[in-house]
Design a protein around this motif. Structure first.
Motif, PDB file in Angstrom:
ATOM      1  N   GLU A  72      39.827  34.018  59.043  1.00  0.00           N
ATOM      2  CA  GLU A  72      40.811  33.849  57.972  1.00  0.00           C
ATOM      3  C   GLU A  72      40.401  32.715  57.040  1.00  0.00           C
ATOM      4  OE1 GLU A  72      43.807  35.437  57.320  1.00  0.00           O
ATOM      5  OE2 GLU A  72      43.220  36.931  58.803  1.00  0.00           O
ATOM      6  N   LEU A  73      40.685  32.897  55.764  1.00  0.00           N
ATOM      7  CA  LEU A  73      40.438  31.840  54.779  1.00  0.00           C
ATOM      8  C   LEU A  73      41.737  31.107  54.486  1.00  0.00           C
ATOM      9  CD1 LEU A  73      38.145  33.743  52.258  1.00  0.00           C
ATOM     10  CD2 LEU A  73      37.484  31.873  53.754  1.00  0.00           C
ATOM     11  N   PRO A  74      41.660  29.837  54.077  1.00  0.00           N
ATOM     12  CA  PRO A  74      42.890  29.123  53.702  1.00  0.00           C
ATOM     13  C   PRO A  74      43.565  29.802  52.513  1.00  0.00           C
ATOM     14  CG  PRO A  74      41.001  27.609  53.840  1.00  0.00           C
ATOM     15  CD  PRO A  74      40.473  28.996  53.993  1.00  0.00           C
ATOM     16  N   SER A  75      44.864  29.607  52.374  1.00  0.00           N
ATOM     17  CA  SER A  75      45.608  30.257  51.293  1.00  0.00           C
ATOM     18  C   SER A  75      45.170  29.757  49.914  1.00  0.00           C
ATOM     19  CB  SER A  75      47.107  30.022  51.474  1.00  0.00           C
ATOM     20  OG  SER A  75      47.365  28.627  51.451  1.00  0.00           O
ATOM     21  N   SER A  76      44.608  28.562  49.863  1.00  0.00           N
ATOM     22  CA  SER A  76      44.176  28.009  48.574  1.00  0.00           C
ATOM     23  C   SER A  76      42.770  28.447  48.184  1.00  0.00           C
ATOM     24  CB  SER A  76      44.227  26.476  48.635  1.00  0.00           C
ATOM     25  OG  SER A  76      43.345  26.010  49.645  1.00  0.00           O
ATOM     26  N   TRP A  77      42.130  29.288  49.014  1.00  0.00           N
ATOM     27  CA  TRP A  77      40.757  29.724  48.723  1.00  0.00           C
ATOM     28  C   TRP A  77      40.743  30.547  47.438  1.00  0.00           C
ATOM     29  CZ3 TRP A  77      36.778  27.903  51.449  1.00  0.00           C
ATOM     30  CH2 TRP A  77      35.518  28.465  51.221  1.00  0.00           C
ATOM     31  N   PRO A  78      39.828  30.233  46.488  1.00  0.00           N
ATOM     32  CA  PRO A  78      39.896  30.892  45.175  1.00  0.00           C
ATOM     33  C   PRO A  78      39.505  32.367  45.173  1.00  0.00           C
ATOM     34  CG  PRO A  78      38.026  29.387  45.289  1.00  0.00           C
ATOM     35  CD  PRO A  78      38.802  29.200  46.542  1.00  0.00           C
ATOM     36  N   PHE A  79      38.613  32.793  46.078  1.00  0.00           N
ATOM     37  CA  PHE A  79      38.150  34.186  46.075  1.00  0.00           C
ATOM     38  C   PHE A  79      38.358  34.778  47.466  1.00  0.00           C
ATOM     39  CE2 PHE A  79      35.466  31.774  43.111  1.00  0.00           C
ATOM     40  CZ  PHE A  79      35.783  32.428  41.943  1.00  0.00           C
ATOM     41  N   ASP A  80      39.193  35.846  47.524  1.00  0.00           N
ATOM     42  CA  ASP A  80      39.499  36.446  48.830  1.00  0.00           C
ATOM     43  C   ASP A  80      38.615  37.628  49.175  1.00  0.00           C
ATOM     44  OD1 ASP A  80      41.486  34.643  49.296  1.00  0.00           O
ATOM     45  OD2 ASP A  80      43.049  35.882  48.408  1.00  0.00           O
ATOM     46  N   GLY A  81      38.134  38.352  48.186  1.00  0.00           N
ATOM     47  CA  GLY A  81      37.349  39.538  48.471  1.00  0.00           C
ATOM     48  C   GLY A  81      36.448  39.900  47.306  1.00  0.00           C
ATOM     49  N   PRO A  82      35.649  40.968  47.457  1.00  0.00           N
ATOM     50  CA  PRO A  82      34.695  41.338  46.412  1.00  0.00           C
ATOM     51  C   PRO A  82      35.359  41.774  45.106  1.00  0.00           C
ATOM     52  CG  PRO A  82      34.654  42.927  48.210  1.00  0.00           C
ATOM     53  CD  PRO A  82      35.534  41.812  48.641  1.00  0.00           C
ATOM     54  N   ASP A  83      36.612  42.235  45.150  1.00  0.00           N
ATOM     55  CA  ASP A  83      37.298  42.679  43.937  1.00  0.00           C
ATOM     56  C   ASP A  83      38.133  41.571  43.299  1.00  0.00           C
ATOM     57  OD1 ASP A  83      36.246  45.225  44.292  1.00  0.00           O
ATOM     58  OD2 ASP A  83      37.905  45.817  45.608  1.00  0.00           O
ATOM     59  N   ASP A  84      38.138  40.402  43.920  1.00  0.00           N
ATOM     60  CA  ASP A  84      38.945  39.299  43.408  1.00  0.00           C
ATOM     61  C   ASP A  84      38.256  38.669  42.193  1.00  0.00           C
ATOM     62  OD1 ASP A  84      41.043  37.638  43.283  1.00  0.00           O
ATOM     63  OD2 ASP A  84      40.428  36.325  44.924  1.00  0.00           O
ATOM     64  N   VAL A  85      39.074  38.181  41.273  1.00  0.00           N
ATOM     65  CA  VAL A  85      38.560  37.537  40.066  1.00  0.00           C
ATOM     66  C   VAL A  85      39.203  36.166  39.938  1.00  0.00           C
ATOM     67  CG1 VAL A  85      38.055  39.665  38.796  1.00  0.00           C
ATOM     68  CG2 VAL A  85      40.326  38.637  38.649  1.00  0.00           C
ATOM     69  N   LEU A  86      38.607  35.331  39.099  1.00  0.00           N
ATOM     70  CA  LEU A  86      39.131  33.984  38.924  1.00  0.00           C
ATOM     71  C   LEU A  86      40.496  34.014  38.239  1.00  0.00           C
ATOM     72  CD1 LEU A  86      38.588  30.980  39.267  1.00  0.00           C
ATOM     73  CD2 LEU A  86      37.450  30.986  37.045  1.00  0.00           C
ATOM     74  N   LEU A  87      40.609  34.814  37.170  1.00  0.00           N
ATOM     75  CA  LEU A  87      41.886  34.979  36.482  1.00  0.00           C
ATOM     76  C   LEU A  87      42.277  36.456  36.499  1.00  0.00           C
ATOM     77  CD1 LEU A  87      41.554  32.722  33.317  1.00  0.00           C
ATOM     78  CD2 LEU A  87      43.115  32.412  35.210  1.00  0.00           C
ATOM     79  N   PRO A  88      43.388  36.812  37.154  1.00  0.00           N
ATOM     80  CA  PRO A  88      43.843  38.204  37.131  1.00  0.00           C
ATOM     81  C   PRO A  88      44.174  38.640  35.701  1.00  0.00           C
ATOM     82  CG  PRO A  88      45.025  36.934  38.796  1.00  0.00           C
ATOM     83  CD  PRO A  88      44.217  35.979  37.988  1.00  0.00           C
ATOM     84  N   THR A  89      44.226  39.954  35.471  1.00  0.00           N
ATOM     85  CA  THR A  89      44.433  40.499  34.131  1.00  0.00           C
ATOM     86  C   THR A  89      45.722  39.986  33.501  1.00  0.00           C
ATOM     87  OG1 THR A  89      43.268  42.475  34.842  1.00  0.00           O
ATOM     88  CG2 THR A  89      44.499  42.636  32.806  1.00  0.00           C
ATOM     89  N   ALA A  90      46.789  39.899  34.278  1.00  0.00           N
ATOM     90  CA  ALA A  90      48.072  39.425  33.729  1.00  0.00           C
ATOM     91  C   ALA A  90      47.952  37.975  33.253  1.00  0.00           C
ATOM     92  CB  ALA A  90      49.166  39.547  34.787  1.00  0.00           C
ATOM     93  N   ASP A  91      47.313  37.129  34.057  1.00  0.00           N
ATOM     94  CA  ASP A  91      47.137  35.733  33.652  1.00  0.00           C
ATOM     95  C   ASP A  91      46.229  35.625  32.435  1.00  0.00           C
ATOM     96  OD1 ASP A  91      48.758  34.864  35.659  1.00  0.00           O
ATOM     97  OD2 ASP A  91      47.123  34.338  37.029  1.00  0.00           O
ATOM     98  N   LEU A  92      45.180  36.450  32.433  1.00  0.00           N
ATOM     99  CA  LEU A  92      44.238  36.417  31.311  1.00  0.00           C
ATOM    100  C   LEU A  92      44.932  36.793  30.007  1.00  0.00           C
ATOM    101  CD1 LEU A  92      41.303  35.793  30.807  1.00  0.00           C
ATOM    102  CD2 LEU A  92      40.754  38.168  31.181  1.00  0.00           C
ATOM    103  N   ARG A  93      45.781  37.825  30.052  1.00  0.00           N
ATOM    104  CA  ARG A  93      46.524  38.227  28.840  1.00  0.00           C
ATOM    105  C   ARG A  93      47.468  37.127  28.390  1.00  0.00           C
ATOM    106  NH1 ARG A  93      47.723  44.045  30.953  1.00  0.00           N
ATOM    107  NH2 ARG A  93      45.807  45.092  30.314  1.00  0.00           N
ATOM    108  N   ARG A  94      48.123  36.496  29.360  1.00  0.00           N
ATOM    109  CA  ARG A  94      49.055  35.432  29.016  1.00  0.00           C
ATOM    110  C   ARG A  94      48.338  34.255  28.354  1.00  0.00           C
ATOM    111  NH1 ARG A  94      51.386  33.438  33.960  1.00  0.00           N
ATOM    112  NH2 ARG A  94      50.019  31.647  33.825  1.00  0.00           N
ATOM    113  N   TRP A  95      47.162  33.854  28.910  1.00  0.00           N
ATOM    114  CA  TRP A  95      46.422  32.723  28.338  1.00  0.00           C
ATOM    115  C   TRP A  95      45.818  33.071  26.985  1.00  0.00           C
ATOM    116  CZ3 TRP A  95      47.961  28.509  30.156  1.00  0.00           C
ATOM    117  CH2 TRP A  95      48.196  28.311  31.509  1.00  0.00           C
TER     118      TRP A  95
END
Length: 198
Positions: A38-61
Motif C-alpha cells: 500500500e502507498l500512503p494517501s498523500s502519494w502523488p501517483f497511484d497507478g499508470p493511469d493517474d495524472v498530476l492534475l485530473p481533467t476537472a482540476d485542469l479545467r478549473r485552473w
C-alpha cells in the motif's frame, strides 16, 4: 564556504529529483498492485493511469486568468536558474593558493591572488602594455595562467608577448619553483575616440 553551499544545493536537487522520479516510476509501473503493498494517501501517483492534475482540476485552473502566466514564469525561472548554475559549474575557478617548492624538500604556499597581482604589475610595466589581468586556474601544484593584455596605440603584439614570456612568466615560474606554467594570452588594443584636428 561557497563550495560547501554548492555541494549542499547539488545534493538537495539530486535527492528531490530522485524522489520525484521514484514516485513517478512506482505509479507508472503499477508496483503497489504487482508487489502487493500500500502507498500512503498523500502519494502523488497511484497507478499508470493517474495524472498530476485530473481533467476537472485542469479545467478549473485553466479558467483562471493567472494560470498560464504563473506556469510560464515559473518554468522560465527554473530554466534560467539551472542555466546560471550550470555556467557557474563550468567556469574555471581561481586558485586560492599555489604550492611553492623552495628546494631541499621544503614546501610553502603563496596566495594565488598575491601572485596574480605581482604578475599583473610586471606585465603592466612592459612597454606598450596599458593594462594586464592575470587569472590563475588549475591545481595548486600545477597552476595555469590566463593573461589578458591591453596594448596601447604604440604597443607591438610580438614584442609584448616575447617580453611577457621572457620576464613575467619566467619570474613567476622561478619564484614559485615551477618547472612549467602553461599560459593562455589574449591581446586587445585600447580604443581611443577619434578627435577632430584643425
Amino acid at each position: 564556504m561557497l563550495r560547501t553551499v554548492n555541494r549542499l544545493l547539488t545534493g538537495l536537487a539530486g535527492a528531490l529529483l530522485l524522489a520525484l522520479g521514484a514516485a513517478v516510476l512506482i505509479g507508472a509501473l503499477d508496483l503497489p498492485r504487482r508487489w502487493g503493498f500500500e502507498l500512503p494517501s498523500s502519494w502523488p501517483f497511484d497507478g499508470p493511469d493517474d495524472v498530476l492534475l485530473p481533467t476537472a482540476d485542469l479545467r478549473r485552473w485553466r479558467g483562471r486568468g493567472w494560470w498560464w502566466p504563473v506556469v510560464i514564469t515559473t518554468l522560465a525561472a527554473v530554466v534560467l536558474l539551472a542555466a546560471c548554475w550550470l555556467s557557474a559549474q563550468a567556469r574555471r575557478r581561481r586558485l586560492r593558493e599555489v604550492v611553492v617548492h623552495s628546494g631541499g624538500g621544503e614546501v610553502a604556499s603563496v596566495r594565488g591572488r598575491a601572485l596574480e597581482e605581482v604578475m599583473e604589475g610586471e606585465a603592466e610595466a612592459l612597454p606598450g602594455v596599458e593594462r594586464a589581468t592575470v587569472t590563475l586556474t588549475g591545481r595548486r601544484t600545477a597552476p595555469r595562467a590566463q593573461v589578458a593584455l591591453t596594448l596601447g596605440a604604440r604597443g607591438a603584439p610580438g614584442a609584448a608577448l616575447a617580453r611577457l614570456r621572457e620576464e613575467v612568466l619566467h619570474h613567476a615560474r622561478t619564484s614559485a619553483g615551477l618547472t612549467r606554467l602553461p599560459t593562455e594570452v589574449r591581446l586587445r588594443a585600447v580604443r581611443h575616440r577619434a578627435e577632430r584636428v584643425g
